[in-house]
Scaffold this motif. Structure first.
Motif, PDB file in Angstrom:
ATOM      1  N   ASN A  16      90.250  32.276  66.344  1.00 26.95           N
ATOM      2  CA  ASN A  16      89.237  33.452  66.174  1.00 26.95           C
ATOM      3  C   ASN A  16      89.558  34.096  64.563  1.00 26.95           C
ATOM      4  O   ASN A  16      88.667  35.009  64.135  1.00 26.95           O
ATOM      5  CB  ASN A  16      89.460  34.494  67.033  1.00 26.95           C
ATOM      6  CG  ASN A  16      89.043  34.168  68.296  1.00 26.95           C
ATOM      7  OD1 ASN A  16      88.042  33.545  68.464  1.00 26.95           O
ATOM      8  ND2 ASN A  16      89.736  34.760  69.458  1.00 26.95           N
ATOM      9  N   THR A  17      90.226  33.532  63.827  1.00 29.37           N
ATOM     10  CA  THR A  17      90.423  34.017  62.535  1.00 29.37           C
ATOM     11  C   THR A  17      89.225  33.370  61.490  1.00 29.37           C
ATOM     12  O   THR A  17      88.935  32.326  61.384  1.00 29.37           O
ATOM     13  CB  THR A  17      91.913  33.525  61.795  1.00 29.37           C
ATOM     14  OG1 THR A  17      92.696  34.029  62.590  1.00 29.37           O
ATOM     15  CG2 THR A  17      91.797  33.956  60.437  1.00 29.37           C
ATOM     16  N   ALA A  23      92.518  38.130  63.388  1.00 30.22           N
ATOM     17  CA  ALA A  23      91.635  38.463  64.757  1.00 30.22           C
ATOM     18  C   ALA A  23      92.093  39.677  65.343  1.00 30.22           C
ATOM     19  O   ALA A  23      93.160  40.360  65.142  1.00 30.22           O
ATOM     20  CB  ALA A  23      91.894  37.366  65.539  1.00 30.22           C
ATOM     21  N   ALA A  27      89.181  40.536  70.296  1.00 32.48           N
ATOM     22  CA  ALA A  27      88.881  39.095  70.096  1.00 32.48           C
ATOM     23  C   ALA A  27      89.728  38.055  70.964  1.00 32.48           C
ATOM     24  O   ALA A  27      89.572  37.306  71.546  1.00 32.48           O
ATOM     25  CB  ALA A  27      88.744  38.875  68.690  1.00 32.48           C
ATOM     26  N   ARG A  66      93.978  44.219  62.705  1.00 22.86           N
ATOM     27  CA  ARG A  66      93.743  42.698  62.785  1.00 22.86           C
ATOM     28  C   ARG A  66      95.348  42.122  62.775  1.00 22.86           C
ATOM     29  O   ARG A  66      95.969  42.541  62.050  1.00 22.86           O
ATOM     30  CB  ARG A  66      92.799  42.095  61.788  1.00 22.86           C
ATOM     31  CG  ARG A  66      91.366  42.518  61.766  1.00 22.86           C
ATOM     32  CD  ARG A  66      90.527  41.755  60.946  1.00 22.86           C
ATOM     33  NE  ARG A  66      89.013  42.275  61.133  1.00 22.86           N
ATOM     34  CZ  ARG A  66      88.200  41.298  61.920  1.00 22.86           C
ATOM     35  NH1 ARG A  66      88.893  40.190  62.417  1.00 22.86           N
ATOM     36  NH2 ARG A  66      87.210  41.479  62.350  1.00 22.86           N
TER      37      ARG A  66
END
Length: 152
Positions: A16-17, A23, A27, A66
């Motif tokens: 998901n980065t 991320a 997420a 994040r």
């Protein structure tokens, strides 16, 4: 095979980065529930615990809201995934070599016998459909001709 939350979290962060930003926890949770079919209510606490442990061990770095995988985390993730691939690959190869050789010899004998019979049946069916179509064409012009006479 069960995968630990630690490895699942690292995988979710890697997948998901976007553009090196990392991320978010939401997420990560969404990815894990979709891929591993987990329940949302039960997994949220387990995911946050796993992320906290990864931060303590310095496999994941936190930047604001994040999370990014550190170099050590990437190495561990790739080591685990490579082990799984190596275990799965040798088990499939011997089975695949033995089975097709036996099936290939038996299949042509059966298929050759079946192909001859349907070919004979298909030919009469085509003749019947051709015969049906011809009368239908003759009937259509007959109907149109009286309609024209009625208009005059």
């Amino acid at each position: 095979m069960t995968t630990s939350y630690k490895i699942m979290c690292i995988e979710a962060i890697v997948r998901n980065t976007h553009f090196g930003r990392g991320a978010s926890r939401q997420a990560i949770q969404k990815y894990m529930t979709e891929k591993y079919e987990l329940e949302n209510g039960r997994t949220s606490n387990l995911i946050t615990r796993a992320i906290k442990k990864l931060i303590e061990v310095k496999l994941v770095d936190k930047e604001g809201a994040r999370y990014k995988v550190s170099d050590a985390g990437r190495e561990e993730y790739h080591a685990v995934t490579n082990k799984e691939k190596k275990k799965a690959a040798p088990a499939k190869k011997p089975v695949a070599k033995k089975a097709p050789a036996k099936k290939a010899k038996a299949a042509p004998k059966k298929v050759a016998g079946k192909k001859a019979a349907p070919a004979k049946k298909a030919a009469p069916a085509k003749k019947a459909t051709a015969a049906k179509k011809a009368p239908a064409k003759k009937a259509a012009p007959a109907k149109k001709a009286p309609a024209k006479k009625a208009k005059k």
